[in-house]
Design an enzyme around this catalytic site. Structure first.
Site, PDB file in Angstrom:
ATOM      1  N   CYS A   1      -3.697   3.810  -3.077  1.00 17.10           N
ATOM      2  CA  CYS A   1      -2.239   3.608  -3.234  1.00 17.10           C
ATOM      3  C   CYS A   1      -1.657   4.986  -3.497  1.00 17.10           C
ATOM      4  O   CYS A   1      -1.382   5.347  -4.639  1.00 17.10           O
ATOM      5  CB  CYS A   1      -1.943   2.634  -4.371  1.00 17.10           C
ATOM      6  SG  CYS A   1      -2.678   1.000  -4.162  1.00 17.10           S
TER       7      CYS A   1
ATOM      8  N   ASP B   1      -5.084   3.895  -7.880  1.00 20.68           N
ATOM      9  CA  ASP B   1      -3.981   3.985  -8.833  1.00 20.68           C
ATOM     10  C   ASP B   1      -3.084   2.787  -8.530  1.00 20.68           C
ATOM     11  O   ASP B   1      -2.178   2.863  -7.705  1.00 20.68           O
ATOM     12  CB  ASP B   1      -3.243   5.313  -8.659  1.00 20.68           C
ATOM     13  CG  ASP B   1      -2.152   5.510  -9.697  1.00 20.68           C
ATOM     14  OD1 ASP B   1      -1.972   4.623 -10.553  1.00 20.68           O
ATOM     15  OD2 ASP B   1      -1.459   6.541  -9.641  1.00 20.68           O
TER      16      ASP B   1
ATOM     17  N   ASP C   1      -2.008  -2.090   3.961  1.00 20.13           N
ATOM     18  CA  ASP C   1      -2.162  -2.808   2.702  1.00 20.13           C
ATOM     19  C   ASP C   1      -3.604  -2.633   2.226  1.00 20.13           C
ATOM     20  O   ASP C   1      -4.541  -3.115   2.854  1.00 20.13           O
ATOM     21  CB  ASP C   1      -1.839  -4.287   2.915  1.00 20.13           C
ATOM     22  CG  ASP C   1      -1.890  -5.098   1.623  1.00 20.13           C
ATOM     23  OD1 ASP C   1      -2.372  -4.575   0.602  1.00 20.13           O
ATOM     24  OD2 ASP C   1      -1.454  -6.264   1.645  1.00 20.13           O
TER      25      ASP C   1
ATOM     26  N   LYS D   1      -2.011  12.797  -6.349  1.00 25.85           N
ATOM     27  CA  LYS D   1      -3.444  12.692  -6.613  1.00 25.85           C
ATOM     28  C   LYS D   1      -4.256  13.014  -5.355  1.00 25.85           C
ATOM     29  O   LYS D   1      -5.343  13.587  -5.441  1.00 25.85           O
ATOM     30  CB  LYS D   1      -3.776  11.303  -7.158  1.00 25.85           C
ATOM     31  CG  LYS D   1      -3.130  11.005  -8.519  1.00 25.85           C
ATOM     32  CD  LYS D   1      -3.503   9.631  -9.023  1.00 25.85           C
ATOM     33  CE  LYS D   1      -2.861   9.346 -10.374  1.00 25.85           C
ATOM     34  NZ  LYS D   1      -1.395   9.218 -10.285  1.00 25.85           N
TER      35      LYS D   1
ATOM     36  N   ALA E   1       1.025   7.170  -2.419  1.00 26.53           N
ATOM     37  CA  ALA E   1       2.342   7.807  -2.519  1.00 26.53           C
ATOM     38  C   ALA E   1       2.675   8.124  -3.984  1.00 26.53           C
ATOM     39  O   ALA E   1       2.310   7.350  -4.873  1.00 26.53           O
ATOM     40  CB  ALA E   1       3.404   6.899  -1.921  1.00 26.53           C
ATOM     41  N   PRO E   2       3.329   9.266  -4.228  1.00 25.54           N
ATOM     42  CA  PRO E   2       3.852  10.244  -3.264  1.00 25.54           C
ATOM     43  C   PRO E   2       2.870  11.337  -2.846  1.00 25.54           C
ATOM     44  O   PRO E   2       3.263  12.311  -2.232  1.00 25.54           O
ATOM     45  CB  PRO E   2       5.029  10.849  -4.026  1.00 25.54           C
ATOM     46  CG  PRO E   2       4.588  10.811  -5.453  1.00 25.54           C
ATOM     47  CD  PRO E   2       3.776   9.558  -5.609  1.00 25.54           C
ATOM     48  N   GLY E   3       1.604  11.200  -3.211  1.00 26.42           N
ATOM     49  CA  GLY E   3       0.593  12.128  -2.725  1.00 26.42           C
ATOM     50  C   GLY E   3       0.065  13.133  -3.727  1.00 26.42           C
ATOM     51  O   GLY E   3      -0.749  13.982  -3.368  1.00 26.42           O
TER      52      GLY E   3
ATOM     53  N   CYS F   1      -0.621   3.382 -14.751  1.00 25.19           N
ATOM     54  CA  CYS F   1       0.245   4.058 -15.725  1.00 25.19           C
ATOM     55  C   CYS F   1       0.858   2.989 -16.627  1.00 25.19           C
ATOM     56  O   CYS F   1       2.077   2.845 -16.731  1.00 25.19           O
ATOM     57  CB  CYS F   1       1.313   4.906 -15.042  1.00 25.19           C
ATOM     58  SG  CYS F   1       2.313   4.056 -13.811  1.00 25.19           S
TER      59      CYS F   1
END
Length: 464
Positions: free
Chosen positions: A276, A350, A327, A282, A278-280, A403
């Site tokens: 998962c 994440d 997905d 990690k 976005a936004p990139g 998070c």
């Protein structure tokens, strides 16, 4: 009257080229804040609300709006004292804006009577014009009886902690002695933390570049710098050239946790999935840490618009990954087609979550989120774990993180997964990261993390 220090900080955030022009009147900013608050209460995110604010007003409006959202519980309780019958939404939003900004004189960006005067002016010039007299009467009474009214709201948990009552109750259940600290941290202003691109610079070199523009920074983690004061990314030395990215210290733990101690395969690159992505941030950190070692990273994102942000992040940093719009919980739709059915050595998940650990950065989340959302999010997280686990090589590892500070999205989710998968075992990982606690005894992986967001980390190893 001279504005408070916070007001001066608001002026510092005005767009480039604005200096020397006539500053927007305070009533204009308050009107825009109230309009934004009304939209957020109706279900819009602060991001979409701020996108609609004229660029000239946006920096000041954002700062004021975030302060209002951090004090909204108290403001609502005070409004009930002043107006037992709930006023129309646009009137309520303006009252709450003025009360949130002025109830605590030490935190008020301007003197309370200035805020009240300008809020009444906003009422006279906006959609609340017909109720301007009512707004004036409520706020003048507030100025006269402020301490007594504040004292009358002290028993209200939403007023005391500025979080929904269900949120407070769940944290008390989940985190025992630490629940107060988590709530206090959620109302604080977060620091700006950077991650240096280890392929292009070092912490010491970048600290010197910051010092040259009079910005103090302390090292956090191995590649992080926490700034003494925030500044626009365009003013960061070498930002456009990819020397540095903005990333909280807790989020900077993900890539090192996943890669630390991994044996690189012989004769082929390490295959990594950022599920998962976005936004990139990690994704980029994984590639930065790989250095000259061969690594293939697939960055997966279900939303096409957000996937475009991954491309932008990688381009700025000079990195490459295979970005897929798909997905992650449905690998049958993309794994064989795009990944040739080849298992991954490592997977970073994440997962979508309540964002309760980053509420200080996104203060609207606490008022948008419902307790019932946690059940739905936990179900999605379980689907992602179950869908991705079969894509992992034997002896591979999967890092699950959210998070979130809620156990249903962290420790409880981990235990349920372990109960379903006998070939999974845990490797050392932080577990729940609690804001404001910077020592290993309370679950923080590294006491160099500094002031970090709330997170959960679990590292899973797949036995043969």
């Amino acid at each position: 009257m001279k504005p408070r220090p916070e007001a001066s900080r608001l002026k510092d955030k005005e767009p480039a080229g604005f200096q020397g022009q006539q500053a927007p009147a305070l009533w204009q900013q308050l009107a825009a804040v109230a309009q934004g608050l009304q939209a957020i209460v109706a279900g819009q995110s602060s991001r979409s609300v701020l996108d609609q604010v004229p660029e000239r007003l946006r920096p000041g409006v954002q700062a004021l709006l975030f302060q209002v959202l951090r004090q909204l519980g108290r403001a609502r309780a005070l409004q009930k004292q002043l107006a037992p019958r709930t006023p129309p939404p646009h009137v309520s939003a303006l009252l709450c804006t003025a009360l949130a900004l002025s109830w605590d004189e030490e935190q008020a960006p301007y003197p309370p009577f200035t805020l009240v005067n300008q809020a009444v002016e906003a009422a006279k010039r906006g959609p609340a014009k017909a109720q301007a007299g009512f707004v004036n009467a409520c706020l003048r009474r507030f100025l006269r009886e402020r301490q007594a009214l504040v004292d009358a709201t002290q028993a209200d948990p939403e007023a005391l902690w500025n979080h929904p009552a269900w949120w407070v109750a769940r944290l008390r259940k989940d985190h025992g002695e630490h629940w107060r600290r988590i709530l206090q941290a959620g109302n604080a202003q977060p620091p700006m933390t950077l991650r240096i691109n280890a392929r292009k610079t070092t912490l010491a070199q970048y600290q010197q570049a910051l010092a040259a523009i009079d910005i103090e920074a302390i090292a956090v983690m191995d590649t992080g710098l926490q700034l003494a004061r925030a500044l626009p990314v365009q003013e960061l030395p070498g930002f456009a050239q990819g020397l540095v990215s903005v990333q909280d210290a807790a989020a900077q733990m993900a890539a090192p946790l996943l890669l630390e101690g991994m044996a690189w395969p012989e004769g082929r690159p390490l295959r990594v999935l950022d599920a998962c992505a976005a936004p990139g941030g990690k994704t980029a950190h994984l590639l930065e840490l790989a250095g000259q070692r061969p690594m293939e990273v697939w960055a997966l994102e279900i939303d096409a618009e957000r996937a475009r942000r991954i491309h932008g992040t990688l381009e700025r940093l000079g990195l490459e990954a295979k970005v897929l719009v798909a997905d992650a919980s449905q690998p049958g739709q993309w794994f064989d087609t795009h990944c040739a059915g080849q298992l991954f050595d490592a997977i970073l998940l994440d997962a979508p979550c309540s964002a309760s650990g980053i509420v200080r950065r996104q203060p609207d989340v606490r008022w948008l989120r419902r307790e019932s959302d946690l059940t739905q999010l936990a179900r999605i997280q379980a689907q992602l774990l179950d869908g991705l686990w079969p894509l992992l090589q034997p002896e591979g590892r999967l890092l699950y993180c959210t998070c979130s500070v809620f156990k249903v999205e962290g420790q409880d989710q981990l235990q349920a997964f372990l109960n379903r998968n006998s070939e999974a075992r845990t490797l050392p990982a932080p577990g729940h990261l609690i804001q404001g606690l910077a020592d290993k005894a309370h679950g923080v992986a590294d006491n160099r993390a500094g002031d970090h967001d709330g997170f959960f980390y679990a590292l899973l190893h797949k036995k043969r």
